[in-house]
Design an enzyme around this catalytic site. Sequence first.
Site, PDB file in Angstrom:
ATOM      1  N   CYS A  79       0.830  -1.209   0.000  1.00 61.68           N
ATOM      2  CA  CYS A  79       0.000   0.000   0.000  1.00 61.68           C
ATOM      3  C   CYS A  79       0.868   1.265   0.000  1.00 61.68           C
ATOM      4  CB  CYS A  79      -0.998  -0.024   1.159  1.00 61.68           C
ATOM      5  SG  CYS A  79      -2.349   1.174   0.958  1.00 61.68           S
ATOM      6  N   HIS A 187      -3.790  -4.913  -0.142  1.00 65.16           N
ATOM      7  CA  HIS A 187      -3.401  -5.428   1.174  1.00 65.16           C
ATOM      8  C   HIS A 187      -3.462  -6.956   1.162  1.00 65.16           C
ATOM      9  CE1 HIS A 187      -3.188  -1.717   3.570  1.00 65.16           C
ATOM     10  NE2 HIS A 187      -4.107  -1.263   2.732  1.00 65.16           N
ATOM     11  N   GLU A 189      -2.523  -8.971   3.404  1.00 64.54           N
ATOM     12  CA  GLU A 189      -2.891  -9.455   4.739  1.00 64.54           C
ATOM     13  C   GLU A 189      -4.393  -9.396   4.975  1.00 64.54           C
ATOM     14  OE1 GLU A 189      -2.593  -5.021   5.365  1.00 64.54           O
ATOM     15  OE2 GLU A 189      -1.659  -6.531   4.065  1.00 64.54           O
TER      16      GLU A 189
END
Length: 212
Positions: A79, A187, A189
Amino acid sequence: MLAILDYKAGNQTSVRRALDHLGIPCVITADPAVIAGAHGVIFPGVGAAGQAMNELLTTGLDKVLKDQVQAGKPLLGICVGCQIMLDYSQENDTKALGIVPGECRLFNAAWTEEDGTPIRVPHMGWNSIVQKRPCELLKGIEPEAEFYFVHSYYPAPPESYVIATCTYGEEFCAIHGGPGLWAVQFHPEKSGRPGLALLRNFYAYCKEASRA
């Protein structure tokens, strides 16, 4: 072990949780010695480019990152980390790290979806990516897999650095870099199975690189 760069830029904890879920050893750290001893570095970030760069410059972590890249340490930007790996960001008129050539640009609110609906800024939610060239990060991940995006600015490196793209009104770069030096605008994650697979692939690459 992976070092998650700690520079008060937001999503370090969520990255660590994803790595913990995968059983990948990791530590959130700003210690240059720990970073130097890691198999690879994850450079996360949320928020504004200017603030993120200020934190890096204040702590000296900008030099630590550049030194590790020069030494061949694998790096994954996420990001805002992805954005400030470039030379410049339009956000806050920010001179960035210059690890990868290019700049970060604000989405054009005049862009429209296929049905003519104007896009909303920020780009927020799930979207698919299209791989443009081979990349170890994407091994075993389905073509046009969906990942989770939250951003108002997007990376614009030279075409030779573009690994995958996403379309939001217009096509933009979603992954850039080269072997061992990668940056993802989304992202991983927060992207479920494809995101976890990408993180697993990064760690596998780091371990293999450390044996070379």
